[in-house]
Design a protein around this motif. Sequence first.
Motif, PDB file in Angstrom:
ATOM      1  N   SER A  28      -2.916 -12.454 -20.848  1.00 23.93           N
ATOM      2  CA  SER A  28      -4.243 -11.870 -20.719  1.00 23.93           C
ATOM      3  C   SER A  28      -5.163 -12.828 -19.961  1.00 23.93           C
ATOM      4  O   SER A  28      -5.298 -13.987 -20.353  1.00 23.93           O
ATOM      5  N   PRO A  29      -5.807 -12.373 -18.886  1.00 22.32           N
ATOM      6  CA  PRO A  29      -6.735 -13.248 -18.157  1.00 22.32           C
ATOM      7  C   PRO A  29      -7.862 -13.771 -19.036  1.00 22.32           C
ATOM      8  O   PRO A  29      -8.234 -14.946 -18.940  1.00 22.32           O
ATOM      9  N   ALA A  30      -8.405 -12.913 -19.898  1.00 27.09           N
ATOM     10  CA  ALA A  30      -9.515 -13.325 -20.754  1.00 27.09           C
ATOM     11  C   ALA A  30      -9.080 -14.407 -21.737  1.00 27.09           C
ATOM     12  O   ALA A  30      -9.791 -15.397 -21.938  1.00 27.09           O
ATOM     13  N   ASN A  76      -0.964 -15.556 -11.881  1.00 27.85           N
ATOM     14  CA  ASN A  76      -1.559 -14.365 -12.479  1.00 27.85           C
ATOM     15  C   ASN A  76      -2.854 -13.990 -11.747  1.00 27.85           C
ATOM     16  O   ASN A  76      -3.831 -14.733 -11.777  1.00 27.85           O
ATOM     17  N   THR A  77      -2.864 -12.835 -11.072  1.00 29.06           N
ATOM     18  CA  THR A  77      -4.022 -12.445 -10.260  1.00 29.06           C
ATOM     19  C   THR A  77      -5.277 -12.294 -11.105  1.00 29.06           C
ATOM     20  O   THR A  77      -6.360 -12.754 -10.722  1.00 29.06           O
ATOM     21  N   GLY A  78      -5.148 -11.650 -12.256  1.00 31.15           N
ATOM     22  CA  GLY A  78      -6.301 -11.474 -13.133  1.00 31.15           C
ATOM     23  C   GLY A  78      -6.876 -12.786 -13.600  1.00 31.15           C
ATOM     24  O   GLY A  78      -8.101 -12.966 -13.639  1.00 31.15           O
ATOM     25  N   ALA A  79      -6.007 -13.726 -13.944  1.00 29.10           N
ATOM     26  CA  ALA A  79      -6.466 -15.036 -14.389  1.00 29.10           C
ATOM     27  C   ALA A  79      -7.138 -15.800 -13.253  1.00 29.10           C
ATOM     28  O   ALA A  79      -8.146 -16.473 -13.449  1.00 29.10           O
ATOM     29  N   SER A  80      -6.570 -15.697 -12.051  1.00 32.29           N
ATOM     30  CA  SER A  80      -7.169 -16.369 -10.895  1.00 32.29           C
ATOM     31  C   SER A  80      -8.561 -15.827 -10.620  1.00 32.29           C
ATOM     32  O   SER A  80      -9.510 -16.591 -10.378  1.00 32.29           O
ATOM     33  N   MET A  81      -8.693 -14.497 -10.682  1.00 29.11           N
ATOM     34  CA  MET A  81      -9.980 -13.881 -10.412  1.00 29.11           C
ATOM     35  C   MET A  81     -10.996 -14.220 -11.491  1.00 29.11           C
ATOM     36  O   MET A  81     -12.143 -14.571 -11.196  1.00 29.11           O
TER      37      MET A  81
END
Length: 344
Positions: free
Chosen positions: A69-71, A102-107
């Motif tokens: 999970s990015p959050a 992880n794209t979400g984590a990077s963003m």
Amino acid sequence: MVIALDVMGGDVPVHSPVEAAVKAATDFNQEILLVGDRDQVVSELAQHSYPQKLIEVFHSSETVGMDESPALSLRQKKDSSIRVAVNLLQEGKVDAVVSAGNTGASMATAKFVLKLISDIERPAIATLMPSTNRNNPFVLLDIGANIDCKPSYLFQFGLMGDAYARTVLNLENPRVALLNNGEEEGKGNQIVQDAFKLLERSTLNFVGNIEGKAMFQDQVDIVVCDGFVGNIALKVAEGTFDFVRSVLKQEVQASWMARLGYLAMRGPFKSLKDRADYSEVGGAPLLGINGVVIICHGNSKPHTIRNAIRHARQCAELNLNDVISREVSENLNLIQEGSENLSE
């Protein structure tokens, strides 16, 4: 100029990023800071011959998995390789960040640490797509950062895409279009129709709606859409290229006449690959944040990440964010109007 490379992200962590860094340092004389577990990185580097003055290692103790999970990673893994790399960018110790993780984590990390450019509400991921004009690819955004969008977001994506095209593609007056299910002004849902009205009143060279089948015909320079539609459009295009390549390979191997024909057409086939192969582009910039962050496919090969490093340097050298800020300031009244209408 120094590029930070997250070596712990991606489907093949450490190995692919380190090989890419060695290629980039050798080919572009580029300084690179490898961010990740020092022992693993040093061990991998030992397998290569490289200009040691150009590559250094910066230790991080944690890794964000591709399915995490990015959050949660943002809150719980403050020493992850992507977090450390972005922190270095925020501190001015590097000029750009590249990650295949992880794209979400990077963003999420970039947005949290670097913050958004003033008056930009959401960042967008942009990519270059091939067109029938050999020398004129087009910009597609957003390709995955924002699944649900408001009209003001799409309008801002247009501004950022215009700045990117002016800066990276060196276009004086890029043509901007909305990806839609028809060319007529009244097409699309209410969000797209409202975005249309904002775009046509802006300083942009807005040419209206465009259908997916026309994107590649050199009719526009920037195609704007939400991240859900954009990601599907991108993956369909990539899948189509892979399909055509596989079919050609099967047909060439089917008979000696086909193999003979391939020998005669080898040059054009290579040209097609160079123009349409998404691995040649490298990575996709995350536009709208205060810094240069390039996001790559998780399955990126070393050659692709090498190209992403070159792309990161180009964006940093050209001061892309300054151009975005200027575009925003020239259209600030419309941005504010779009946001106010949504709050009513």
